[in-house]
Design an enzyme around this catalytic site. Sequence first.
Site, PDB file in Angstrom:
ATOM      1  N   GLY A 157      27.420  23.623  44.178  1.00  0.00           N
ATOM      2  CA  GLY A 157      26.222  24.426  43.904  1.00  0.00           C
ATOM      3  C   GLY A 157      26.554  25.509  42.897  1.00  0.00           C
ATOM      4  O   GLY A 157      27.559  25.446  42.183  1.00  0.00           O
ATOM      5  N   ARG A 158      25.694  26.535  42.905  1.00  0.00           N
ATOM      6  CA  ARG A 158      25.810  27.572  41.869  1.00  0.00           C
ATOM      7  C   ARG A 158      27.156  28.285  41.878  1.00  0.00           C
ATOM      8  O   ARG A 158      27.773  28.489  40.833  1.00  0.00           O
ATOM      9  CB  ARG A 158      24.691  28.602  42.051  1.00  0.00           C
ATOM     10  CG  ARG A 158      23.334  28.036  41.686  1.00  0.00           C
ATOM     11  CD  ARG A 158      22.224  28.935  42.169  1.00  0.00           C
ATOM     12  NE  ARG A 158      21.843  28.562  43.527  1.00  0.00           N
ATOM     13  CZ  ARG A 158      20.597  28.526  43.971  1.00  0.00           C
ATOM     14  NH1 ARG A 158      19.606  28.873  43.176  1.00  0.00           N
ATOM     15  NH2 ARG A 158      20.317  28.171  45.197  1.00  0.00           N
ATOM     16  N   ILE A 159      27.631  28.684  43.069  1.00  0.00           N
ATOM     17  CA  ILE A 159      28.880  29.456  43.133  1.00  0.00           C
ATOM     18  C   ILE A 159      30.059  28.573  42.709  1.00  0.00           C
ATOM     19  O   ILE A 159      30.932  28.995  41.943  1.00  0.00           O
ATOM     20  CB  ILE A 159      29.089  30.042  44.547  1.00  0.00           C
ATOM     21  CG1 ILE A 159      27.945  31.023  44.877  1.00  0.00           C
ATOM     22  CG2 ILE A 159      30.449  30.751  44.649  1.00  0.00           C
ATOM     23  CD1 ILE A 159      27.923  31.517  46.316  1.00  0.00           C
ATOM     24  N   THR A 238      35.450  31.036  50.517  1.00  0.00           N
ATOM     25  CA  THR A 238      34.529  32.171  50.370  1.00  0.00           C
ATOM     26  C   THR A 238      33.141  31.776  50.885  1.00  0.00           C
ATOM     27  O   THR A 238      32.166  32.468  50.619  1.00  0.00           O
ATOM     28  CB  THR A 238      34.386  32.580  48.883  1.00  0.00           C
ATOM     29  OG1 THR A 238      34.037  31.414  48.131  1.00  0.00           O
ATOM     30  CG2 THR A 238      35.664  33.188  48.342  1.00  0.00           C
ATOM     31  N   ARG A 240      31.858  29.777  54.443  1.00  0.00           N
ATOM     32  CA  ARG A 240      31.685  30.163  55.841  1.00  0.00           C
ATOM     33  C   ARG A 240      32.941  29.764  56.615  1.00  0.00           C
ATOM     34  O   ARG A 240      33.463  28.661  56.441  1.00  0.00           O
ATOM     35  CB  ARG A 240      30.453  29.469  56.454  1.00  0.00           C
ATOM     36  CG  ARG A 240      29.127  30.058  56.018  1.00  0.00           C
ATOM     37  CD  ARG A 240      28.920  31.469  56.560  1.00  0.00           C
ATOM     38  NE  ARG A 240      27.649  32.066  56.157  1.00  0.00           N
ATOM     39  CZ  ARG A 240      27.500  32.869  55.105  1.00  0.00           C
ATOM     40  NH1 ARG A 240      28.522  33.173  54.342  1.00  0.00           N
ATOM     41  NH2 ARG A 240      26.305  33.377  54.817  1.00  0.00           N
ATOM     42  N   GLU A 269      33.649  36.132  62.913  1.00  0.00           N
ATOM     43  CA  GLU A 269      33.617  37.462  62.281  1.00  0.00           C
ATOM     44  C   GLU A 269      32.961  38.462  63.213  1.00  0.00           C
ATOM     45  O   GLU A 269      31.989  38.113  63.874  1.00  0.00           O
ATOM     46  CB  GLU A 269      32.828  37.382  60.970  1.00  0.00           C
ATOM     47  CG  GLU A 269      33.521  36.477  59.958  1.00  0.00           C
ATOM     48  CD  GLU A 269      32.777  36.381  58.631  1.00  0.00           C
ATOM     49  OE1 GLU A 269      31.853  37.185  58.388  1.00  0.00           O
ATOM     50  OE2 GLU A 269      33.124  35.497  57.850  1.00  0.00           O
ATOM     51  N   HIS A 287      35.195  39.487  54.230  1.00  0.00           N
ATOM     52  CA  HIS A 287      33.881  39.025  53.743  1.00  0.00           C
ATOM     53  C   HIS A 287      33.320  39.935  52.637  1.00  0.00           C
ATOM     54  O   HIS A 287      32.291  40.591  52.822  1.00  0.00           O
ATOM     55  CB  HIS A 287      32.878  38.923  54.912  1.00  0.00           C
ATOM     56  CG  HIS A 287      31.760  37.951  54.629  1.00  0.00           C
ATOM     57  ND1 HIS A 287      31.197  37.130  55.572  1.00  0.00           N
ATOM     58  CD2 HIS A 287      31.095  37.672  53.489  1.00  0.00           C
ATOM     59  CE1 HIS A 287      30.242  36.400  55.027  1.00  0.00           C
ATOM     60  NE2 HIS A 287      30.160  36.714  53.754  1.00  0.00           N
ATOM     61  N   GLY A 289      32.654  38.806  49.470  1.00  0.00           N
ATOM     62  CA  GLY A 289      32.143  37.970  48.369  1.00  0.00           C
ATOM     63  C   GLY A 289      31.095  38.639  47.500  1.00  0.00           C
ATOM     64  O   GLY A 289      31.196  38.656  46.273  1.00  0.00           O
TER      65      GLY A 289
HETATM   66  C1  8YV Z   1      26.371  38.310  52.172  1.00  0.00           C
HETATM   67  C2  8YV Z   1      27.096  35.888  52.084  1.00  0.00           C
HETATM   68  O1  8YV Z   1      26.848  39.561  51.892  1.00  0.00           O
HETATM   69  O2  8YV Z   1      24.963  35.796  51.082  1.00  0.00           O
HETATM   70  C3  8YV Z   1      25.800  35.241  51.762  1.00  0.00           C
HETATM   71  O3  8YV Z   1      25.596  34.092  52.194  1.00  0.00           O
HETATM   72  O4  8YV Z   1      27.944  35.272  52.589  1.00  0.00           O
HETATM   73  C4  8YV Z   1      27.429  37.310  51.823  1.00  0.00           C
HETATM   74  O5  8YV Z   1      27.933  37.437  50.534  1.00  0.00           O
HETATM   75  C5  8YV Z   1      25.963  38.255  53.619  1.00  0.00           C
HETATM   76  O6  8YV Z   1      25.600  36.980  53.992  1.00  0.00           O
HETATM   77  C6  8YV Z   1      24.803  39.200  53.879  1.00  0.00           C
HETATM   78  O7  8YV Z   1      23.925  38.747  54.876  1.00  0.00           O
END
Ligand code: 8YV
Length: 321
Positions: A157-159, A238, A240, A269, A287, A289
């Site tokens: 996907g995008r990331i 990065t 889940r 977490e 976490h 990211g």
């Molecule tokens: C968020 C993330 O900060 O957006 C996501 O899916 O994993 C994180 O970078 C977090 O989920 C905020 O709810």
Amino acid sequence: MEPQKILVTRLWPQPVLDAMRQRYDVTIDATDQPLTRSDLAEALMRFDILCPTITDRIDAEMLRQSGLSARLIANFGAGCDHIALAAARQAGIMVTNTPDVLTHSTAELAIMLMLMAARRAGEGERQLRAGNWPGWHPVHLMGVSLQGKRLGLIGYGRIAQVTARLARSLWDMEVAYHARRPVMSEDAPPALFVPDLTDLLATCDVVSIHCPGGPETHHLLDADRLALMKPSALLINTARGTVIDEVALVAALQAGRPAAAGLDVYEREPLLSADLASLENAVLLPHLGSATIETRCAMGFQTLANIDAFVAGKEPPDRVA
Ligand code: 8YV
């Protein structure tokens, strides 16, 4: 029309909260602690709109309660595996998220973890701070180069695509990916589609996880699959924590296969297993990211844009359920 009653479950960057307060009747949990399950269940009956984060688990049972007042769950974040989407749909509650704005910061973090794991940055910092640096010598903390190595992405996907672009431009990496089906987008950087995950795991020098969490990807990397990785490989997550069986990962890292891991996400977490924490070959971040001021503001304003559209009776730009 009555002003919409909105609950923001955690503190967000101030400029977003200021803008939100100008338009709506906003309640913010100033304690900034994760809400309990019963608080969340009650909030679904008191507010029109809930703005949760990953620390708020909204399960199917809560969404089946009678007397729900909530009509929109505007999630602050892209991943929605903490929200029971099918149950929300059944309850007539719309759900939105914040994709795109966190793509670059999350991809950057994946790159940072690759470099930290490859160059043993955590180990070096711990050694220095503990006063244990023996001084420069030719074989001190030698890492590995990423130059020209093979990067395997799980999910494209995008990331993952930005991660691929960065890895190619930084280190001329050869990129392969595994996903349910090939990604046809013309914007995606060239990468080899590998239909079988086991082939990807067995042939890549760096494996980076970019698929969504949730039941479909739970323990996708279990002991058997981890054992397929090259002994020299690095594993980066990065996405889940639930995608990797963390107990199996600890055992694999203890055995030195894969050689090292760079993790930003965990199975439970904010709990970190003591075994994982004790490993020198694991780089561990809490976490982070999307944790830049620019991205967190953008996530907040995007959540607000989804709310504005919903309240105006239009289709929110980022509807997921
Ligand atoms: C968020 C993330 O900060 O957006 C996501 O899916 O994993 C994180 O970078 C977090 O989920 C905020 O709810």
